[in-house]
Enzyme design. Structure first.
Site, PDB file in Angstrom:
ATOM      1  CE1 TYR A 178     -40.858  -5.231 -25.978  1.00  0.00           C
ATOM      2  CE2 TYR A 178     -42.836  -3.915 -25.970  1.00  0.00           C
ATOM      3  CZ  TYR A 178     -42.228  -5.052 -26.009  1.00  0.00           C
ATOM      4  OH  TYR A 178     -43.133  -6.232 -25.805  1.00  0.00           O
ATOM      5  CD  GLU A 179     -38.698  -2.818 -21.264  1.00  0.00           C
ATOM      6  OE1 GLU A 179     -37.843  -2.366 -20.409  1.00  0.00           O
ATOM      7  OE2 GLU A 179     -39.866  -2.623 -21.171  1.00  0.00           O
ATOM      8  N   GLY A 180     -34.674  -1.422 -24.175  1.00  0.00           N
ATOM      9  CA  GLY A 180     -33.363  -1.178 -24.713  1.00  0.00           C
ATOM     10  C   GLY A 180     -32.867  -2.189 -25.998  1.00  0.00           C
TER      11      GLY A 180
END
Length: 590
Positions: free
Chosen positions: A441-443
């Site tokens: 997550y978050e890229g």
């Protein structure tokens, strides 16, 4: 039941001795009046108590129970709400927030140490306030003054939470194809309609309101990412006097059933004509949202460090106590039926790998925090500009390298336990499950690597990279610095590979994607080498004052340079192999 104790001695070492943070704060007018060494130590001591005594004991029970969803409402596990109320009384959500709106205004160098404690104690709990802090940062940077005045004070207090609503079922990395729409209204607000998925803390019972930051498209917006706008959409509408009014047209459709971080509610959030307000300029929402996203990327990177530290603490304790076999050189504890497993070389290899990478990560996170403080508070334009460039360069490294190596450390910690590492009661398998999401997550880390190499190195001709490597060379070329020759060799390898890739990428665009993950890891190992050399330099000069601590630091540095830094050799070989072998098989034959 495993315990978590914040590594305060090492945190103080990094903050005060390696980076001399109090001296930096003293020369920055915005910080000089309200933070010094004593203040920082007091905050860290209190943070250690809060995370170790209040939050860590809820980690396993929260995992066992998980978050609940019923009829559109989310309930957090038993004990979370009471702990959260105590937590916000200490002002922890607004630790580094803008004092103009009720934040404490503490430097990021201090905040990263606190975040590590929080993630090490309980990643699920940490995420609720981490998203709020990031949302506050975006609102403070881009929203209008009326929006900031209305929403930031209760968010900094922790009475209201924040969330980040980007992803849709068909739109993850490619945000340009989102379908959520925002229709202008006569009163200046907007009506938002659409559905977002994977929303951390999208609903919960900890706070009275949740302030969603939502990416959406206006009518006739340009196609792709240039047509995205950012909106503030509260779960509960706010009256003119700041009191809560009626519910907005925002609902939680479900929560995900996940591999880990089970006490963190990951929600489907539906907007059915919900009232919202534009943040920043129309069609420039992605740039505004990146303020929050980059905060969260560093924060999630620190999740990797925190979980690795917790895993190391558990494994170290177990290795000292678990009796199995005799040391290869003969009995170390002849009075016992067997020796503790810490005598065995392979167990020491695992523990030292965890220790070296976690302490290296702690130093790197503090360095990024230092640059964030300079970018925000420095009064010297050139220093501020250089710090801003370094933050942009180093953020993807921090997010991806911290979490890749943090996951590795959690697996090593599980391995130290042997079969017990696979059993829930010991806590190691939960750490492996909890930290695994941090690489996604978050890229995803692959996207972070592509961002580093493609946008932060190749796109500007390596200018930001040279700024960073100049700092390394400046240190390594000073007389008497430890590991100077090894460090200069490593930084030369990074520069040579960078130049080679820039030339190759011009001829073949596939080279960037083929090499980016190995390149990010090469970058990370070289950066850690610099920080380990700096830590060894301090330890050499200070060892007489605390031989136990500093000799251990020197021995760990030696392990890093002799056993871990050589990984850059194989990474270089993999990079220079090029992209050709990736495209020799037709997609149908995979």
């Amino acid at each position: 039941m495993p315990e978590f104790n914040a590594p305060l001695r090492d945190m103080r070492f990094v903050l005060h001795e390696v980076f001399e943070a109090p001296a930096l704060w003293a020369r920055l007018p915005a910080l000089a009046d309200h933070v010094d060494a004593d203040t920082a130590d007091a905050i860290l001591e209190e943070a250690a108590k809060v995370t170790g005594q209040l939050i860590a004991p809820l980690n396993r029970s929260g995992d066992e129970e998980g978050a609940h969803w019923l009829a559109g409402q989310v309930t957090t596990p038993e004990g979370f709400k009471s702990a959260y109320n105590t937590y916000i009384e200490g002002g922890w959500v607004g630790l580094s927030g803008n004092p103009e709106f009720g934040g404490l205004g503490m430097p990021k160098m201090l905040a990263v140490q606190f975040e590590e404690m929080l993630y090490g104690a309980n990643s699920s709990f940490a995420l609720y306030s981490a998203l709020t802090s990031g949302a506050c940062l975006a609102i403070d940077a881009h929203a209008s003054e009326p929006l900031k005045s209305r929403y930031l004070p209760p968010m900094y207090e922790g009475r209201w939470a924040g969330s980040m609503c980007l992803t849709e079922a068909h739109s993850g990395t490619d945000l340009g194809i989102i379908r959520t729409r925002a229709e202008p209204q006569s009163d200046g607000s907007f009506s938002l309609t659409g559905s977002k998925i994977f929303i951390t803390g999208g609903d919960q019972d900890l706070t009275a309101n949740i302030i969603h930051l939502v990416l959406a498209k206006l009518p006739d917006a340009p196609a792709g990412p240039r047509g995205i706008s950012l909106f503030l959409v509260p779960k509960v509408l706010v009256n003119d006097d700041g009191s809560l009014g009626q519910g907005n047209a925002v609902s939680c459709g479900s929560i995900e059933h996940k591999m880990g971080i089970k006490a963190s509610a990951t929600c489907v959030i539906n907007f059915d004509g919900a009232q919202g307000w534009l943040i920043g300029e129309a069609n420039k929402g992605l740039a505004a949202m990146f303020t929050m996203m980059n905060y969260e990327r560093l924060s999630i990177g620190i999740q990797g460090i925190g979980c690795a530290e917790a895993s190391y603490q558990n494994a170290r304790t177990y290795a000292r106590e678990r009796l199995q076999s005799r040391a290869p050189t003969g009995a170390v504890a002849p009075e016992k039926i067997a020796d503790p497993i810490i005598v065995h070389p392979d167990v020491r290899r695992m523990l030292l790998s965890m220790k070296a990478m976690t302490e290296g990560g702690r130093a790197f996170a503090s360095y990024v925090g230092q640059q964030l403080d300079l970018a925000k508070f420095s009064t010297e334009p050139q220093e501020q500009q250089q710090a801003t460039a370094l933050v942009a360069l180093l953020t993807p490294v921090a997010k991806a390298f911290f979490t890749d190596t943090g996951f590795d450390s959690c697996v090593l910690g599980q391995q130290v336990f042997g079969g017990h590492g696979y059993i829930r009661e010991w806590g190691q398998e939960q750490l492996v499950r909890d930290v695994r999401i941090a690489q996604i997550y978050e890229g995803t880390n692959g996207i972070q690597a592509l961002d580093l190499l493609g946008r932060k190195v190749i796109a500007n001709g390596g200018a930001s990279l040279r700024l960073f490597t100049t700092h390394i060379r400046d240190f390594a070329t000073r007389p008497g610095k430890p590991y100077a020759s090894e460090l200069l060799d490593a930084v030369q390898r990074l520069e040579d590979v960078s130049d080679w890739l820039q030339a190759r990428a011009r001829a073949n665009p596939n080279e960037t994607g083929a090499a980016c993950v190995e390149y990010l890891h090469l970058f990370g190992y070289v950066a850690y080498a610099w920080l380990w050399a700096r830590m060894a330099d301090v330890a050499q000069r200070s060892r007489s004052t605390d031989p136990g601590f500093y000799d251990t630091k020197l021995a760990t540095a030696q392990f890093y340079f002799s056993r871990l830094l050589p990984r850059t050799l194989s990474l270089e070989q993999g990079i220079r192999a090029g992209s050709e072998s990736l495209f020799q098989i037709d997609a149908a034959h995979f």
